[in-house]
Scaffold this motif. Structure first.
Motif, PDB file in Angstrom:
ATOM      1  N   THR A 174       0.019   5.163 -10.448  1.00 16.14           N
ATOM      2  CA  THR A 174       0.445   5.844 -11.676  1.00 16.14           C
ATOM      3  C   THR A 174       1.005   7.233 -11.375  1.00 16.14           C
ATOM      4  O   THR A 174       1.865   7.724 -12.096  1.00 16.14           O
ATOM      5  N   ALA A 175       0.553   7.852 -10.264  1.00 18.41           N
ATOM      6  CA  ALA A 175       1.070   9.174  -9.888  1.00 18.41           C
ATOM      7  C   ALA A 175       2.549   9.120  -9.522  1.00 18.41           C
ATOM      8  O   ALA A 175       3.201  10.158  -9.450  1.00 18.41           O
ATOM      9  N   LYS A 176       3.066   7.921  -9.267  1.00 19.55           N
ATOM     10  CA  LYS A 176       4.470   7.812  -8.857  1.00 19.55           C
ATOM     11  C   LYS A 176       5.419   7.534 -10.016  1.00 19.55           C
ATOM     12  O   LYS A 176       6.606   7.260  -9.793  1.00 19.55           O
ATOM     13  N   GLY A 177       4.890   7.546 -11.211  1.00 17.10           N
ATOM     14  CA  GLY A 177       5.765   7.373 -12.373  1.00 17.10           C
ATOM     15  C   GLY A 177       5.821   5.940 -12.877  1.00 17.10           C
ATOM     16  O   GLY A 177       5.331   5.018 -12.232  1.00 17.10           O
ATOM     17  N   ARG A 178       6.469   5.811 -14.044  1.00 14.13           N
ATOM     18  CA  ARG A 178       6.495   4.527 -14.748  1.00 14.13           C
ATOM     19  C   ARG A 178       7.235   3.435 -13.988  1.00 14.13           C
ATOM     20  O   ARG A 178       6.808   2.281 -13.932  1.00 14.13           O
ATOM     21  N   GLY A 179       8.404   3.805 -13.394  1.00 13.49           N
ATOM     22  CA  GLY A 179       9.229   2.800 -12.713  1.00 13.49           C
ATOM     23  C   GLY A 179       8.491   2.160 -11.544  1.00 13.49           C
ATOM     24  O   GLY A 179       8.435   0.931 -11.431  1.00 13.49           O
ATOM     25  N   VAL A 180       7.910   2.990 -10.690  1.00 15.50           N
ATOM     26  CA  VAL A 180       7.202   2.459  -9.526  1.00 15.50           C
ATOM     27  C   VAL A 180       5.965   1.679  -9.968  1.00 15.50           C
ATOM     28  O   VAL A 180       5.620   0.647  -9.399  1.00 15.50           O
ATOM     29  N   THR A 181       5.305   2.178 -11.021  1.00 18.28           N
ATOM     30  CA  THR A 181       4.120   1.482 -11.516  1.00 18.28           C
ATOM     31  C   THR A 181       4.487   0.073 -11.969  1.00 18.28           C
ATOM     32  O   THR A 181       3.792  -0.905 -11.640  1.00 18.28           O
ATOM     33  N   ARG A 182       5.608  -0.016 -12.703  1.00 12.85           N
ATOM     34  CA  ARG A 182       6.015  -1.338 -13.181  1.00 12.85           C
ATOM     35  C   ARG A 182       6.376  -2.254 -12.006  1.00 12.85           C
ATOM     36  O   ARG A 182       5.990  -3.411 -11.963  1.00 12.85           O
ATOM     37  N   LEU A 183       7.117  -1.693 -11.021  1.00 16.89           N
ATOM     38  CA  LEU A 183       7.506  -2.489  -9.847  1.00 16.89           C
ATOM     39  C   LEU A 183       6.277  -2.959  -9.074  1.00 16.89           C
ATOM     40  O   LEU A 183       6.153  -4.136  -8.718  1.00 16.89           O
ATOM     41  N   PHE A 184       5.337  -2.031  -8.838  1.00 18.85           N
ATOM     42  CA  PHE A 184       4.142  -2.411  -8.082  1.00 18.85           C
ATOM     43  C   PHE A 184       3.333  -3.464  -8.826  1.00 18.85           C
ATOM     44  O   PHE A 184       2.851  -4.427  -8.217  1.00 18.85           O
ATOM     45  N   SER A 185       3.189  -3.301 -10.139  1.00 21.07           N
ATOM     46  CA  SER A 185       2.398  -4.278 -10.897  1.00 21.07           C
ATOM     47  C   SER A 185       2.997  -5.670 -10.762  1.00 21.07           C
ATOM     48  O   SER A 185       2.260  -6.644 -10.526  1.00 21.07           O
TER      49      SER A 185
ATOM     50  N   SER B  75       0.832  -1.209   0.000  1.00 16.34           N
ATOM     51  CA  SER B  75       0.000   0.000   0.000  1.00 16.34           C
ATOM     52  C   SER B  75       0.857   1.246   0.000  1.00 16.34           C
ATOM     53  O   SER B  75       0.551   2.225  -0.694  1.00 16.34           O
ATOM     54  N   LEU B  76       1.943   1.236   0.778  1.00 14.77           N
ATOM     55  CA  LEU B  76       2.835   2.400   0.810  1.00 14.77           C
ATOM     56  C   LEU B  76       3.513   2.584  -0.537  1.00 14.77           C
ATOM     57  O   LEU B  76       3.640   3.696  -1.042  1.00 14.77           O
ATOM     58  N   LEU B  77       3.919   1.470  -1.145  1.00 16.70           N
ATOM     59  CA  LEU B  77       4.579   1.538  -2.447  1.00 16.70           C
ATOM     60  C   LEU B  77       3.650   2.160  -3.492  1.00 16.70           C
ATOM     61  O   LEU B  77       4.061   2.988  -4.301  1.00 16.70           O
ATOM     62  N   ALA B  78       2.369   1.765  -3.441  1.00 20.27           N
ATOM     63  CA  ALA B  78       1.425   2.238  -4.456  1.00 20.27           C
ATOM     64  C   ALA B  78       0.827   3.594  -4.105  1.00 20.27           C
ATOM     65  O   ALA B  78       0.091   4.167  -4.900  1.00 20.27           O
ATOM     66  N   GLY B  79       1.107   4.100  -2.896  1.00 26.53           N
ATOM     67  CA  GLY B  79       0.512   5.370  -2.485  1.00 26.53           C
ATOM     68  C   GLY B  79      -0.988   5.275  -2.221  1.00 26.53           C
ATOM     69  O   GLY B  79      -1.731   6.224  -2.430  1.00 26.53           O
ATOM     70  N   ILE B  80      -1.431   4.122  -1.740  1.00 27.21           N
ATOM     71  CA  ILE B  80      -2.854   3.954  -1.416  1.00 27.21           C
ATOM     72  C   ILE B  80      -3.162   4.757  -0.148  1.00 27.21           C
ATOM     73  O   ILE B  80      -2.354   4.779   0.784  1.00 27.21           O
ATOM     74  N   ASP B  81      -4.330   5.431  -0.114  1.00 26.43           N
ATOM     75  CA  ASP B  81      -4.636   6.263   1.050  1.00 26.43           C
ATOM     76  C   ASP B  81      -4.903   5.418   2.293  1.00 26.43           C
ATOM     77  O   ASP B  81      -5.122   4.203   2.215  1.00 26.43           O
TER      78      ASP B  81
ATOM     79  N   THR C  46      10.610   5.342  -5.155  1.00 23.66           N
ATOM     80  CA  THR C  46       9.849   4.494  -4.237  1.00 23.66           C
ATOM     81  C   THR C  46       9.790   5.106  -2.836  1.00 23.66           C
ATOM     82  O   THR C  46       9.029   4.642  -1.991  1.00 23.66           O
ATOM     83  N   ASN C  47      10.614   6.139  -2.580  1.00 22.75           N
ATOM     84  CA  ASN C  47      10.587   6.778  -1.259  1.00 22.75           C
ATOM     85  C   ASN C  47       9.212   7.353  -0.973  1.00 22.75           C
ATOM     86  O   ASN C  47       8.532   7.841  -1.870  1.00 22.75           O
ATOM     87  N   ILE C  48       8.834   7.311   0.310  1.00 23.31           N
ATOM     88  CA  ILE C  48       7.530   7.869   0.641  1.00 23.31           C
ATOM     89  C   ILE C  48       7.711   9.027   1.600  1.00 23.31           C
ATOM     90  O   ILE C  48       8.694   9.103   2.328  1.00 23.31           O
ATOM     91  N   ASP C  49       6.721   9.922   1.566  1.00 21.52           N
ATOM     92  CA  ASP C  49       6.758  11.072   2.459  1.00 21.52           C
ATOM     93  C   ASP C  49       6.291  10.601   3.827  1.00 21.52           C
ATOM     94  O   ASP C  49       5.114  10.359   4.050  1.00 21.52           O
ATOM     95  N   VAL C  50       7.245  10.453   4.757  1.00 26.72           N
ATOM     96  CA  VAL C  50       6.894   9.821   6.027  1.00 26.72           C
ATOM     97  C   VAL C  50       6.390  10.812   7.072  1.00 26.72           C
ATOM     98  O   VAL C  50       5.786  10.403   8.065  1.00 26.72           O
ATOM     99  N   GLY C  51       6.663  12.101   6.908  1.00 24.59           N
ATOM    100  CA  GLY C  51       6.181  13.080   7.880  1.00 24.59           C
ATOM    101  C   GLY C  51       6.998  13.047   9.168  1.00 24.59           C
ATOM    102  O   GLY C  51       7.933  12.258   9.319  1.00 24.59           O
TER     103      GLY C  51
END
Ligand code: RET
Length: 275
Positions: free
Chosen positions: A193-204, A130-136, A264-269
């Motif tokens: 898809t908001a995270k770009g092609r590379g992350v999209t391919r990795l997540f898929s 979920s974090l990788l895909a940016g799911i809320d 793939t980095n996420i905004d952790v706050g």
């Protein structure tokens, strides 16, 4: 007057109870459990070591993934040492064609440590995805709760005596699993898809890998624990292979890709780390 003692065997009972059949672990099964324990410990060490030079703010996947293999190490230690197990008994069914009478009980060894393990590790695996895909947060939470319901349903199913208990809970578990796939795979493939092609391919690829593997678990459960159609050792072997693919191999894939791909980095706050 009543006799003070009786001699002889007494009356012969008209119904001789059939003793239950027991299915339990053998040498192969026990050895397999120890081997997987060792693999999980080594993976935990490797994943922890991989986070060494990574700043805390970029260690989210490392922390989650290491916790997954640490939990698996503990559950495999429990199972290999003969703990966290019980016998689940159910009336035998007629798939035993070679047994003339079907009026007996079958008791099969159930390693309930698995369900404790899955209840902790499968939510963490979903959190990684979920974090990788940016799911809320809302969809992540719903996926995790559905997943915990899925695992607990499997635990209840494994303890059932009559078919409605075993297969009823199994059906509830399968429906919960569909919710998990829906929230993570379908929802994630839109948000990523908001995270770009590379992350999209990795997540898929990772999500496809995950859900193909995960789908094997209810199938194995149905054949082994539900229908009692394999030996306990075969069940242990199959789950061993699946667990190694679903945890250490998944972790290696995720952590090495994360290292190679900054997106793939996420905004952790601020709560996760102060910089
Ligand atoms: C059960 C039975 C009830 C129905 C379903 C199940 C699914 C189990 C799954 C387990 C995944 C385990 C993993 C372990 C990690 O190594 C509980 C067998 C759907 C999907 C990935």
């Amino acid at each position: 007057a009543k006799p003070t003692h009786t001699s002889g065997p007494g009356p012969i009972p008209t119904v001789i109870p059939t003793p239950p059949h027991y299915q339990e672990i053998g040498e192969t099964g026990r050895r397999t459990l120890w081997v997987v324990f060792a693999i999980m410990v080594l993976s935990s060490g490797l994943f922890a070591a991989m986070s060494w030079n990574v700043p805390v703010s970029k260690r989210v996947y490392h922390v989650i993934t290491t916790l997954i293999t640490i939990t698996a190490s503990l559950s495999y230690f429990a199972m290999a040492s003969g703990h966290a197990t019980s016998f689940s008994c159910a009336p035998a069914k007629d798939h035993h064609k070679h047994v003339p009478d079907v009026g007996y009980t079958e008791c099969r060894q159930v390693f309930w440590a698995r369900y404790v393990d899955w209840a902790i590790t499968t939510p963490l695996l979903l959190l990684d995805l979920s974090l990788l895909a940016g799911i809320d947060g809302a969809h992540t939470l719903m996926a995790i709760v559905a997943d915990v319901i899925m695992v607990l349903s499997g635990l209840f199913a494994s303890q059932g005596y009559i078919p409605i208990q075993r297969w009823g809970w199994y059906a509830i578990g399968c429906v919960s699993y569909l919710f998990v796939i829906w929230h993570v795979a379908l929802h994630g493939s839109r948000t990523v898809t908001a995270k770009g092609r590379g992350v999209t391919r990795l997540f898929s690829s990772l999500a496809l890998y995950t859900f193909v593997l995960w789908t094997a678990y209810p199938i194995v459960w149905g054949i082994a624990d539900g229908a009692h159609n394999t030996t306990v050792d075969t069940e242990i072997l199959i789950y061993a292979v699946l667990d190694i693919l679903a945890k250490p191999v998944f972790g290696l894939w995720l952590l090495f890709s994360h290292r190679a791909m900054a997106e793939t980095n996420i905004d952790v706050g601020g709560w996760w780390s102060h910089g």
